[in-house]
Design a protein around this motif. Structure first.
Motif, mmCIF file in Angstrom:
data_model
loop_
_atom_site.group_PDB
_atom_site.id
_atom_site.type_symbol
_atom_site.label_atom_id
_atom_site.label_comp_id
_atom_site.label_asym_id
_atom_site.label_seq_id
_atom_site.Cartn_x
_atom_site.Cartn_y
_atom_site.Cartn_z
ATOM 1 N N GLN A 103 28.949 -19.230 104.532
ATOM 2 C CA GLN A 103 28.981 -20.004 105.776
ATOM 3 C C GLN A 103 30.306 -19.829 106.504
ATOM 4 O O GLN A 103 30.562 -20.489 107.497
ATOM 5 N N GLY A 104 31.131 -18.946 105.987
ATOM 6 C CA GLY A 104 32.450 -18.703 106.569
ATOM 7 C C GLY A 104 33.084 -17.525 105.853
ATOM 8 O O GLY A 104 32.387 -16.680 105.286
ATOM 9 N N PRO A 105 34.408 -17.443 105.839
ATOM 10 C CA PRO A 105 35.096 -16.347 105.163
ATOM 11 C C PRO A 105 34.732 -16.270 103.679
ATOM 12 O O PRO A 105 34.500 -17.292 103.023
ATOM 13 N N LEU A 106 34.692 -15.051 103.157
ATOM 14 C CA LEU A 106 34.377 -14.836 101.749
ATOM 15 C C LEU A 106 35.353 -15.581 100.848
ATOM 16 O O LEU A 106 34.963 -16.153 99.826
ATOM 17 N N TYR A 107 36.624 -15.592 101.223
ATOM 18 C CA TYR A 107 37.642 -16.274 100.417
ATOM 19 C C TYR A 107 37.279 -17.743 100.212
ATOM 20 O O TYR A 107 37.351 -18.263 99.090
ATOM 21 N N GLU A 108 36.885 -18.420 101.276
ATOM 22 C CA GLU A 108 36.551 -19.845 101.172
ATOM 23 C C GLU A 108 35.332 -20.056 100.283
ATOM 24 O O GLU A 108 35.273 -21.029 99.516
ATOM 25 N N ALA A 109 34.359 -19.145 100.356
ATOM 26 C CA ALA A 109 33.166 -19.268 99.514
ATOM 27 C C ALA A 109 33.518 -19.108 98.043
ATOM 28 O O ALA A 109 32.987 -19.822 97.178
ATOM 29 N N LEU A 110 34.423 -18.193 97.724
ATOM 30 C CA LEU A 110 34.829 -17.978 96.340
ATOM 31 C C LEU A 110 35.583 -19.189 95.794
ATOM 32 O O LEU A 110 35.374 -19.613 94.659
ATOM 33 N N VAL A 111 36.459 -19.753 96.602
ATOM 34 C CA VAL A 111 37.204 -20.940 96.176
ATOM 35 C C VAL A 111 36.249 -22.100 95.911
ATOM 36 O O VAL A 111 36.368 -22.809 94.906
ATOM 37 N N GLU A 152 39.629 -15.907 93.575
ATOM 38 C CA GLU A 152 39.894 -15.625 94.989
ATOM 39 C C GLU A 152 40.280 -14.181 95.223
ATOM 40 O O GLU A 152 40.073 -13.637 96.309
ATOM 41 N N ARG A 153 40.872 -13.542 94.188
ATOM 42 C CA ARG A 153 41.317 -12.159 94.350
ATOM 43 C C ARG A 153 40.154 -11.231 94.673
ATOM 44 O O ARG A 153 40.352 -10.161 95.263
ATOM 45 N N PHE A 154 38.915 -11.626 94.321
ATOM 46 C CA PHE A 154 37.769 -10.778 94.620
ATOM 47 C C PHE A 154 37.565 -10.620 96.127
ATOM 48 O O PHE A 154 36.942 -9.652 96.569
ATOM 49 N N ALA A 155 38.068 -11.556 96.919
ATOM 50 C CA ALA A 155 37.940 -11.430 98.369
ATOM 51 C C ALA A 155 38.670 -10.180 98.856
ATOM 52 O O ALA A 155 38.166 -9.435 99.699
ATOM 53 N N VAL A 156 39.870 -9.931 98.306
ATOM 54 C CA VAL A 156 40.629 -8.735 98.670
ATOM 55 C C VAL A 156 39.989 -7.502 98.058
ATOM 56 O O VAL A 156 39.812 -6.466 98.710
ATOM 57 N N ASP A 157 39.617 -7.593 96.765
ATOM 58 C CA ASP A 157 39.041 -6.437 96.069
ATOM 59 C C ASP A 157 37.761 -5.962 96.742
ATOM 60 O O ASP A 157 37.566 -4.763 96.970
ATOM 61 N N LEU A 158 36.870 -6.896 97.068
ATOM 62 C CA LEU A 158 35.597 -6.528 97.673
ATOM 63 C C LEU A 158 35.786 -5.982 99.090
ATOM 64 O O LEU A 158 35.069 -5.074 99.514
ATOM 65 N N THR A 159 36.748 -6.531 99.824
ATOM 66 C CA THR A 159 37.034 -6.020 101.163
ATOM 67 C C THR A 159 37.441 -4.552 101.097
ATOM 68 O O THR A 159 37.024 -3.735 101.919
ATOM 69 N N ALA A 160 38.255 -4.220 100.068
ATOM 70 C CA ALA A 160 38.698 -2.831 99.912
ATOM 71 C C ALA A 160 37.575 -1.938 99.393
ATOM 72 O O ALA A 160 37.363 -0.829 99.886
ATOM 73 N N LEU A 161 36.826 -2.427 98.398
ATOM 74 C CA LEU A 161 35.792 -1.612 97.766
ATOM 75 C C LEU A 161 34.601 -1.355 98.688
ATOM 76 O O LEU A 161 33.953 -0.312 98.595
ATOM 77 N N LEU A 162 34.298 -2.299 99.564
ATOM 78 C CA LEU A 162 33.157 -2.159 100.468
ATOM 79 C C LEU A 162 33.575 -1.803 101.890
ATOM 80 O O LEU A 162 32.775 -1.885 102.817
ATOM 81 N N ALA A 163 34.847 -1.380 102.030
ATOM 82 C CA ALA A 163 35.365 -1.113 103.376
ATOM 83 C C ALA A 163 34.560 -0.050 104.103
ATOM 84 O O ALA A 163 34.441 -0.076 105.327
#
Length: 388
Positions: free
Chosen positions: A133-141, A147-158
């Motif tokens: 419903q918003g940023p991936l980071y907020e959903a993970l929290v 929370e680190r998966f927000a950065v990892d997934l952004t890079a891996l699925l870029a």
């Protein structure tokens, strides 16, 4: 007078023997001290500030080195020690508390001995399925996921999705990972991503990591489209591609890559298969590795603190191969990895979908893992309607 009377009564057997002087409490013998490691501290500097003699400091460091790499000492680690109160420079025991609940104890009774105590660790498999419903980071929290998966997934699925523009709200997102838990429930080390699934309005993206230390396979609507690795995991994206104020030289300049802030020594990996065409120092970039992926695509990894022995010019690497470690060499304001993608010599935004093309297809093991994780998260296939 009281002492004389007691001795006289003892002589006639009229009083029970009592010690003339009782042992003083431990607090009268020991001086207890504690210190938290701060940025720039070493074991020697902390004990030096406590006036511990150089010889004792050297012996303590030598004993500790047998069970712990002192270069891994980080801010937040804790030292506790006891010394004689009459001579606070003489250590009796010392304890070092580091990451993941590890405790190292030194005893100075006779030859210095070191004992490392590793807490029992329990591997736990975690999985979450949620609606964005918003940023991936907020959903993970909100899901108590790393929370680190927000950065990892952004890079891996870029190469397949832009999390800033393509997420409209209401997308289904599934995640499977493994983490190590200490007896108190806290997490030790880094979590390992196994599977991720993102349902966009027009397609389904899935990510499979058969080996936590290796590359990942990205599937789009069930078809393998990319085999790659993030250049660094668990780091913070500190600077994006484009014009910016230079942190060292000042003024607005073109930033030809993206930066990941991470501690010195953090592993850096090749994002795709290719051949190393440069490994050395470049002015401004510091210690640098360049990898040719074919088709005019070259990736650059800069500001390194070291280059691995196997990452020599001419060496072929796979996606996920370790090539070096984060540093602060070159024109940089702090430790980070500068990651750059060049096509025919021209730098492009590494988060663009066409930055790195597909290079390898999925193996049988990757396809089996994809099937397994789909079942475990309640999906039958890549189709959005095939659930349950």
């Amino acid at each position: 007078m009281i002492r004389h009377t007691t001795l006289l009564l003892l002589a006639f057997g009229l009083a029970a023997p009592v010690p003339v002087f009782a042992d003083p409490p431990t607090s009268h013998v020991l001086s207890q001290s504690t210190a938290t490691i701060a940025s720039g501290d070493t074991l020697d500097s902390v004990l030096g500030r406590a006036s511990i003699s150089p010889n004792v400091r050297a012996e303590a460091a030598l004993a500790l080195a047998g069970v712990y790499d002192l270069t891994e000492l980080r801010p937040g680690h804790r030292l506790e020690w006891a010394a004689e109160k009459i001579d606070p420079t003489r250590l009796l025991r010392l304890s070092l508390f580091v990451d993941d609940g590890v405790e190292i104890n030194l005893s100075f009774n006779g030859p210095i001995t070191a004992e490392r105590l590793d807490p029992p660790i329990r591997e736990v498999d975690r999985r979450e399925t949620l609606t964005l419903q918003g940023p991936l980071y907020e959903a993970l929290v909100a899901a108590n996921a790393p929370e680190r998966f927000a950065v990892d997934l952004t890079a891996l699925l870029a190469g397949q999705v832009d999390f800033r523009r393509d997420i409209k709200g209401g997308e289904s997102f599934a995640l499977v990972w493994r983490e190590d838990q200490l007896p108190d429930g806290s997490i030790a080390g880094e979590p390992r991503l196994n599977y991720a699934r993102l349902e966009l309005t027009d397609r389904v993206l899935e990510l499979v990591a058969s080996d936590a230390a290796g590359p990942v396979i990205v599937f789009e609507d069930g078809e393998a489209v990319q085999r790659s690795a993030a250049p660094i995991l668990g780091a913070r994206l500190s600077s994006v591609f484009g014009r910016r104020n230079h942190p060292v030289l000042g003024g607005v300049r073109m930033h030809t890559g993206i930066d990941y802030a991470a501690p010195v020594g953090t592993e850096v990996s090749a994002t795709g298969a290719g051949r190393i065409i440069f490994a050395g120092t470049i002015r401004g970039y510091g210690l640098t590795v360049d990898i040719d992926h074919g088709g005019g695509v070259v990736t650059r990894y800069a500001h390194l603190s070291e280059i691995t022995d196997t990452a020599e010019q001419g060496t072929r690497v796979k996606a996920g191969s370790r090539i070096g470690a984060v540093g602060a060499t070159g024109l940089v304001s702090g430790p980070n990895l500068h990651y750059e993608v060049r096509v025919d010599g021209r730098p492009i935004d590494p988060t663009d979908r066409e930055a790195l093309s597909a290079q390898e297809i999925a193996s049988v093991d990757d396809l089996n893992a994809l099937t397994t994780w789909r079942k475990e998260t309640g999906f039958k296939s890549a189709k959005m309607e095939d659930r349950g």
